[in-house]
Design a protein around this motif. Structure first.
Motif, PDB file in Angstrom:
ATOM      1  N   ASN D 113      13.911  -8.620   4.314  1.00  0.00           N
ATOM      2  CA  ASN D 113      12.717  -9.443   3.663  1.00  0.00           C
ATOM      3  C   ASN D 113      11.925  -9.358   5.159  1.00  0.00           C
ATOM      4  O   ASN D 113       9.891  -8.987   5.717  1.00  0.00           O
ATOM      5  N   GLY D 114      12.347 -10.087   5.970  1.00  0.00           N
ATOM      6  CA  GLY D 114      11.926 -10.381   7.544  1.00  0.00           C
ATOM      7  C   GLY D 114      11.126  -9.207   8.628  1.00  0.00           C
ATOM      8  O   GLY D 114      10.851  -9.327   9.231  1.00  0.00           O
ATOM      9  N   VAL D 115      12.615  -8.979   8.396  1.00  0.00           N
ATOM     10  CA  VAL D 115      12.061  -7.014   9.163  1.00  0.00           C
ATOM     11  C   VAL D 115      10.992  -6.104   8.551  1.00  0.00           C
ATOM     12  O   VAL D 115      10.157  -5.781   9.237  1.00  0.00           O
ATOM     13  N   MET D 116      10.838  -6.336   7.332  1.00  0.00           N
ATOM     14  CA  MET D 116       9.844  -5.607   6.476  1.00  0.00           C
ATOM     15  C   MET D 116       8.269  -6.157   6.868  1.00  0.00           C
ATOM     16  O   MET D 116       6.970  -5.538   6.851  1.00  0.00           O
ATOM     17  N   GLU D 117       8.265  -7.670   6.647  1.00  0.00           N
ATOM     18  CA  GLU D 117       7.389  -8.295   7.174  1.00  0.00           C
ATOM     19  C   GLU D 117       6.718  -7.798   9.064  1.00  0.00           C
ATOM     20  O   GLU D 117       5.941  -7.509   9.169  1.00  0.00           O
ATOM     21  N   PHE D 118       7.610  -7.955   9.771  1.00  0.00           N
ATOM     22  CA  PHE D 118       7.598  -7.611  11.090  1.00  0.00           C
ATOM     23  C   PHE D 118       7.216  -5.826  10.725  1.00  0.00           C
ATOM     24  O   PHE D 118       5.571  -5.909  11.768  1.00  0.00           O
ATOM     25  N   LEU D 119       7.628  -4.559  10.133  1.00  0.00           N
ATOM     26  CA  LEU D 119       7.675  -3.759  10.435  1.00  0.00           C
ATOM     27  C   LEU D 119       5.804  -3.489  10.294  1.00  0.00           C
ATOM     28  O   LEU D 119       4.943  -2.804  10.130  1.00  0.00           O
ATOM     29  N   LEU D 120       5.663  -4.500   9.028  1.00  0.00           N
ATOM     30  CA  LEU D 120       4.230  -4.015   7.737  1.00  0.00           C
ATOM     31  C   LEU D 120       3.013  -4.334   8.627  1.00  0.00           C
ATOM     32  O   LEU D 120       2.153  -4.759   8.831  1.00  0.00           O
ATOM     33  N   VAL D 121       3.515  -5.419   9.952  1.00  0.00           N
ATOM     34  CA  VAL D 121       2.484  -6.319  10.437  1.00  0.00           C
ATOM     35  C   VAL D 121       1.179  -5.244  11.373  1.00  0.00           C
ATOM     36  O   VAL D 121       0.087  -5.780  11.395  1.00  0.00           O
ATOM     37  N   ASN D 122       1.459  -4.393  11.752  1.00  0.00           N
ATOM     38  CA  ASN D 122       0.501  -3.556  12.304  1.00  0.00           C
ATOM     39  C   ASN D 122       0.132  -1.985  11.211  1.00  0.00           C
ATOM     40  O   ASN D 122      -0.422  -1.200  12.174  1.00  0.00           O
ATOM     41  N   HIS D 123       1.589  -2.114  10.689  1.00  0.00           N
ATOM     42  CA  HIS D 123       1.491  -0.949  10.121  1.00  0.00           C
ATOM     43  C   HIS D 123      -0.010  -0.662   8.987  1.00  0.00           C
ATOM     44  O   HIS D 123      -0.220  -1.290   8.132  1.00  0.00           O
ATOM     45  N   PRO D 124      -0.653   0.754   9.181  1.00  0.00           N
ATOM     46  CA  PRO D 124      -1.984   0.874   8.371  1.00  0.00           C
ATOM     47  C   PRO D 124      -1.973   1.044   7.169  1.00  0.00           C
ATOM     48  O   PRO D 124      -0.431   1.213   6.721  1.00  0.00           O
ATOM     49  N   LEU D 125      -2.320   0.957   6.064  1.00  0.00           N
ATOM     50  CA  LEU D 125      -2.471   1.127   4.888  1.00  0.00           C
ATOM     51  C   LEU D 125      -3.100   2.016   3.866  1.00  0.00           C
ATOM     52  O   LEU D 125      -4.278   2.561   4.037  1.00  0.00           O
ATOM     53  N   ASP D 126      -2.384   3.135   5.398  1.00  0.00           N
ATOM     54  CA  ASP D 126      -2.521   4.883   4.909  1.00  0.00           C
ATOM     55  C   ASP D 126      -2.107   5.242   3.903  1.00  0.00           C
ATOM     56  O   ASP D 126      -2.799   6.813   3.784  1.00  0.00           O
TER      57      ASP D 126
END
Lengths: 180, 361, 180, 572
Positions: D113-126
């Motif tokens: 969960n933590g890793v995912m959250e960090f990965l998604l911090v800057n990932h665009p909603l593309d």
């Protein structure tokens, strides 16, 4: 005028009666039977016997032939078309016809069948009343006999249609055995 | 030979046929309107006739009432394409609509519809009028049987079979149910016979329906069955048999069946009125107020027609109220309820009349 | 599971004749005969379209006139009767909305196939397709009933955009450039 | 435990015992056990770096007493497990005897969960515009381990969206999760080290080294292995969403390597070709040049009519005409190394039925790149050898045929898919003889041909190729061919049955295989339906003396291969 009509209707009856017997398609036969019945009714009208005429149409054309048609339709028409006259039925038919001719001849010979003297002209209502009166007094025995004859015929038909032997309870039993 | 009476009779006949067919056509409209109203709809209210329809208020009203609808329906029947299925028996296929139509039209010949100076208004005042009526209307079943059989298709066939069985079954009950009425009409010494006119005349004090309610009920039920109306519409049964015996018919051939059906209803209502509702007699216990001459004739005819239309309305009212019987229920009702009931009714009435005759008169 | 057999209540004599019930039924229908009619006389009188009605699907533009659809083809995927056809295309890099990158080159809805289920509206991540109030469409040919993109936008019009996702994105990009 | 293979060791995954080869990567071990360990940077064919941290798991090992070396037994009588206090990454952990891992514990889920959250911090909603959507690991694991909403209130990082890394690859920097798979691929597999990260933290960016481009022939594999939509194929970009695409297993016809592929098509149109993993042939790679082969199938040059002297006819008419020409004798048959085994077999049957003077094959050569493009650019030369169509290796030049025509020895030429004008037979020469041409596209041979049979391409028909390793591999039709064009097997079969007098021509590869089972000893036990998806090795030792021109490639070493062939022979 009446004579001409009589011959027209008679010819129509004879032709259609012959076609009843000769038609290969039973439905055609039944339809010609109706024509014949209506023709006979017309003859009754010519004799000013309106009551009989109407009863003829009502009972024979209106009900009996409907039952015939009903039966014909429920039967396999293709199959019944294949039925050819058998020797026995031809012989029996000829015999019956001969008997009928003989009977009519005998009637005339005995003088009983001769033309009745003209009945006094009455109103039709009185006529039908007389008709009923005679039927239930003078001709009571004949009327009852015909009734019994029809009853016997009906019982015979039921017996034949049941196939002569198998009755319902037995077949139910058989079914139960199979089920077990 | 004098041709004039023949010509007059012919004109009368044509006139009567025209009137009855128009009544039948408007009975169709009435059916649709009543069905609509009972179901919370309007029924046909769009068909407008070129000139009349544009009259300010009247035209609009007539259009809303659907008065022009039968015209459109009739035109439609005539001008529609007339498809003939490939595997029908052509002779009977064409014969059937005629056979259905002709008896329906013929029965009206003996139906009296009014009185003028003590004389019946009727095409042919037969002494055995009732029997004639039964005889001819019993021929109508051939239309249904032949239509069902000749179409060479299963639904019409089933419709034809059902229709014929039903009509035979109810004919008996019907015939037996009217006999008590005639028994009472033929009081000792009277010359009523089977004449429909005389039956009406015998009801000038008391309608037969009040005196013979059971007979009237049986006759009514049998009449529903004989005219194939809804609780008994076995031959058509559109929810089960598509359109029953006339499934394969289209255009005017279907129209003939349709008109025949509604003519049956109109004539049947007339017979019911004549036998049990006192014909053109005013009200039970009240003397008929019709004056002499043609005015009386017209008034009595109108009064008669009013009763007939009431019965026709009752027909439709029943149709949109009751569901269809199942086929076996129809048969059971006919043979095990109506027939014994009619027989018992007849016998009891006969005994009663015999006793009445011998001991009290 | 325990269950109880309910005996049907035996009918009394009057009930067995069904006549009282028939009379009750007749009363009800007679009463109905005089009630207010519920029919809506359709082409003259239009029904009131309720909130959330599912009529014809249309494409909408955002308040700035940008087409909202980015041709993700989810509606094409979810469409049960396969009425939607999309050909995706790229927005050129020098266009006003280059940051959106993708837009439909072609967007056809076959209105003859559409079943108005509203799945497309539900699935659309960009809120670009909406079911409108219109419910009756007609045309003279099948081809005519395949509505192209231009027509869908014309029917859809402009809808307010609550999220302004792409606007924010453009703003962020410009700010980032400014920070340099 | 019975039946334990000495080579296998037992590992415990979620307290269940499994047997795996020693040294197995734990991601793979879990996969064998039917458990999925999510990962981004790990790729089975690349080196392990362990920089995504998605594959964290709990690791434990059976405890031993340090002093005595005796196992410590707990109250249940089992050896006690010492669980490490912190999670370990599965991709960098190798199986050793008795290893215990937990792939789905509370701690593990929290880590993910933590890793995912960090990965998604800057990932665009593309996702709506992203080509990876539908086959995106990030999307998939976000559904499993994402929290559903973002706690990140600051502006997302803005990075360039359209960077061209090379002629075929586009980079969307915002989407990149810095897994470095592409970098490792270029370095380790393509041996073209051009990619790298620059800048730090949130500003880390994938880029080409200055003055270099990602333009090697394997560049599109980076797009395939990219777990997110950062690297996209310029060719496929925005063309079609992947969930519409139907995957059909096929074989790349570019060279004799026989790269396993998936043809991805929708409604009869091919949109892209992706590699299909086959560890014996191509691992998970495919050359860029093989990905564009499908583009030629939908052109105006396609032959779509059976013709006799230029007028259209039906296949039966064409077959009858061709049979008449062939029966006249003096026939030369030119087969093709691009035809399937079945077609070559039928061609061989025709050649022997008409007693052909010569049967030749046209060779195609190029430079092998030592990886997945071999020097022999015919995918199926060995098929021709096995089916007996030819007995020696093909030549590029058909000079012999040309002189035979000139001398009048040859009066009829049957060419299967080969443009004779390209290999030394002049058009004027061809006009002197009757040419029967089977081909998918128009060319000069087709123009002069008396009878033309249109054929299908490898994407439109079913069949088999035999690659450089003598590996029989099958391909299935991905898209329907042009309307009215029958599979080549059918047209050849019809011609063959006329010449042979056989009643029923084969309608598909199954029928031909039924025949080949009896005719060709190497094929005796093979059934087309049941050819494994990874292919099947055929005994080719009979031809090992021939000077095949292939050099080394990914899994192929000519010297080594002879040994393998010898083993295959022995095992039979």
């Amino acid at each position: 005028m009446e004579d001409i009509l009589f011959y027209i209707f008679s010819a129509g009856i004879l032709v259609s009666a012959f076609l009843v017997v000769a038609s290969r398609n039973p439905v055609n036969g039944a339809m010609f039977l109706i024509v014949a019945f209506v023709g006979i009714a017309a003859l009754f009208v010519l004799l000013e016997s309106f009551f009989l005429a109407v009863i003829q149409v009502l009972v024979y054309a209106g009900a009996v032939v409907v039952l015939f048609l009903f039966v014909i339709m429920l039967l396999d028409v293709e199959g019944s078309e294949k039925i050819r006259p058998r020797v026995l039925s031809v012989v029996a038919g000829s015999l019956a016809f001969a008997l009928m001719v003989l009977g009519v001849l005998a009637l005339f010979a005995s003088g009983l069948g001769g033309p009745e003297p003209d009945l006094p002209i009455q109103t039709a209502a009185a006529l039908s009343r007389n008709f009923g009166y005679e039927l239930f007094t003078k001709y009571m025995l004949a009327f009852q006999l015909i009734g019994f004859l029809l009853l016997a015929a009906m019982v015979g038909v039921i017996y034949i249609s049941k196939g002569g032997q198998s009755t319902a309870p037995q077949s139910v039993k058989k079914g139960e055995e199979v089920a077990q | 030979m004098n041709y004039l009476p023949v010509l007059i009779a012919l004109i009368k006949a044509v006139l009567m046929v025209a009137v009855v067919v128009v009544i039948a056509a408007y009975a169709v409209l009435a059916e649709r309107k009543i069905a609509g109203w009972i179901q919370g709809r309007y029924g046909p209210n769009r068909t407008a006739f070129p000139v009349i329809g544009y009259i300010p208020i009247l035209g609009k009203m007539l259009t809303r009432l659907g008065v022009f609808q039968p015209v459109a329906d009739g035109l439609k029947f005539i001008f529609k394409e007339d498809p003939i299925p490939g595997h029908v028996n052509l002779v009977y296929y064409f014969l059937a609509p005629c056979v259905a139509f002709i008896p329906a039209m013929t029965t009206m010949a003996v139906l009296p519809f009014g009185e003028m100076d003590g004389q019946p208004l009727v095409l042919a005042n037969l002494d055995i009028g009732m029997l004639f009526l039964l005889a001819v209307s019993s021929l109508g079943v051939y239309g249904i049987i032949l239509a069902g059989w000749s179409a060479n298709s299963k639904y019409p066939f089933l419709g034809g079979i059902r229709g014929s069985a039903q009509m035979i079954s109810y004919e008996l009950a019907m015939g037996l149910s009217i006999l008590p009425a005639f028994l009472w009409a033929n009081a000792p010494g009277s010359e009523t016979g089977m004449s429909l006119f005389n039956v009406v005349q015998s009801q000038d004090q008391l309608w037969m329906v009040i005196w013979q309610p059971l007979s009237a009920l049986i006759f009514l039920v049998a009449l529903f069955a004989e005219t194939n109306r809804l609780p008994f519409d076995m031959p058509e049964a559109e929810t089960e048999l598509v359109a029953g015996y006339n499934t394969e018919y289209g255009s005017m051939k279907f129209g003939l069946f349709f008109v025949a059906e509604y003519t049956h209803i109109v004539i049947g209502s007339g017979v019911l009125t004549v036998l049990f509702l006192g014909g053109w007699n005013f009200f039970p216990g009240l003397p008929s107020p019709w004056p002499g001459g043609w005015v009386g004739g017209v008034l009595s005819t109108l009064w008669f027609l009013l009763k007939v239309f009431t019965v026709v309305f009752f027909f439709m009212w029943i149709r949109w109220t009751l569901p269809r019987f199942r086929y076996d229920q129809v048969m059971r009702l006919g043979w095990t309820v109506l027939l014994p009931l009619a027989l018992a009714n007849l016998v009891l009435n006969a005994i009663f009349i015999a006793l009445f005759d011998n001991w009290f008169v | 599971m325990a269950f109880k057999i309910l005996e049907r209540k035996p009918l009394n004599w009057a009930e067995r004749t069904y006549l009282p019930q028939i009379i009750t039924g007749l009363k009800i229908t007679l009463w109905n005969l005089f009630q207010k009619k519920v029919t809506l006389e359709y082409p003259d009188v239009r029904p009131v379209i309720p909130e959330g009605y599912r009529g014809i699907p249309t494409l909408v533009k955002d308040p700035k006139g940008r087409e909202k659809c980015v041709s993700c083809q989810l509606c094409e995927f979810v469409c049960p009767p396969k009425a939607i056809r999309i050909q995706p295309g790229e927005i050129p890099e020098d266009a006003d909305y280059a940051h959106v990158e993708k837009a439909p080159k072609q967007f056809d809805i076959d209105m003859l196939r559409c079943i108005y289920c509203g799945f497309c509206q539900e699935v659309c991540p960009e809120e670009a397709i909406f079911l409108q109030n219109d419910f009756s469409l007609s045309g003279y040919s099948r081809e005519e009933m395949v509505f192209p993109k231009a027509k869908l936008y014309e029917m859809g019009g402009t809808f307010p955009d609550q999220h302004n996702k792409w606007g924010k994105k453009q703003q962020a990009a410009e700010e980032a450039k400014a920070h340099g | 435990m019975t039946g334990r293979d000495d080579n296998l060791i037992s590992v415990f995954i979620d307290e269940e015992e499994f047997l795996v080869p020693p040294g197995t990567n734990m991601v793979e071990a879990a996969r064998l056990a039917g458990k999925e360990i999510p990962h981004y940077c790990y790729h089975p064919k690349l080196s392990v770096t362990g920089n995504c941290r998605m594959c964290l798991m709990e690791l434990g090992m059976p405890l031993k007493d340090h002093s005595t070396g005796e196992p410590i037994i707990d109250r249940r009588g089992l050896q006690k497990i010492g669980w490490m206090p912190r999670p370990a990454i599965a991709c960098a952990t190798r199986a050793f005897p008795g290893i215990h891992i937990k792939t789905d514990s509370e701690l593990v889920r929290e880590c993910r969960n933590g890793v995912m959250e960090f990965l998604l911090v800057n990932h665009p909603l593309d996702c709506p515009i992203c080509d990876q959507a539908g086959e995106c690991s990030l999307q998939e694991y976000a559904a499993d381990y994402g929290r559903g909403y973002s706690r990140f209130v600051e502006n997302k990082n803005v990075k360039p969206k359209r960077t061209r890394l090379g002629p075929r690859v586009m980079l969307d920097d915002e989407r990149c999760i810095l897994c470095s798979r592409c970098i490792r691929f270029c370095k380790e597999i393509a041996k073209d080290d051009v990619l790298g990260f620059v800048d730090r933290g949130s500003y880390s960016t994938l880029t080409c080294f200055p003055g270099k481009d990602l333009q090697n022939n394997y560049s599109l594999n980076t797009v395939d292995i990219c777990p997110v939509g950062a690297l996209t194929s310029i060719d496929f970009r925005f063309k079609m969403r992947v969930w519409f695409l139907k995957e059909t297993p096929s074989i790349c016809a570019e060279s004799s390597v026989g790269v396993n592929t998936h043809i991805e098509s929708r409604e009869g149109k091919i949109y892209r070709i992706t590699p299909r993993r086959n560890d014996e042939v191509n691992d998970t790679w495919i050359p860029d040049s093989g990905r564009i082969l499908y583009k030629s199938i939908d052109t105006d040059e396609r032959l779509i009519h059976y013709t006799i002297d230029g007028s259209h006819t039906l296949v039966d008419g064409a077959a009858k005409e061709a049979a008449t020409l062939l029966r006249e004798g003096a026939v030369a048959v030119v087969g093709s190394g691009r035809a399937s085994v079945e077609e070559q077999y039928l061609l061989g049957k025709i050649a022997s039925a008409v007693k052909a003077i010569s049967v030749s094959l046209v060779s195609r050569t190029g430079d092998g790149d030592g990886l997945l493009v071999s020097a022999d650019r015919n995918p199926n030369v060995r098929g021709a050898l096995l089916t007996g169509l030819i007995t020696s290796l093909p030549h590029a030049n058909l000079g012999g045929l040309a002189s035979a025509i000139e001398s009048g020895e040859v009066r009829t030429i049957l060419s299967f898919g080969e443009d004779l004008t390209q290999c030394g037979v002049e058009k004027q020469l061809l006009e002197k003889v009757n040419v029967i041409y089977f081909g998918s596209h128009c060319n000069e041979t087709g123009e002069v041909a008396k009878v033309v049979f249109p054929t299908l391409t490898v994407f439109e028909k079913a069949g088999t190729f035999i690659n450089q390793q003598f590996r029989l591999q099958k391909f299935l039709p991905a898209v329907p061919g042009p309307q009215g064009v029958l599979p080549d097997i059918v047209s050849l079969g019809k011609l063959c049955s006329i010449l042979d007098g056989e009643a029923i021509p084969p309608t598909g590869p199954e029928g031909v295989w039924a025949e080949m089972n009896t005719e060709i000893p190497q094929f005796s036990a093979i059934d087309f339906e049941n050819i494994p998806i990874n292919g099947i090795l055929i005994d080719g030792s009979q031809w090992e003396h021939l000077p095949f021109i292939e050099g080394m490639s990914l899994h192929y070493d000519p010297d080594n291969n002879r040994q393998i062939m010898a083993e295959v022979t022995k095992s039979k």
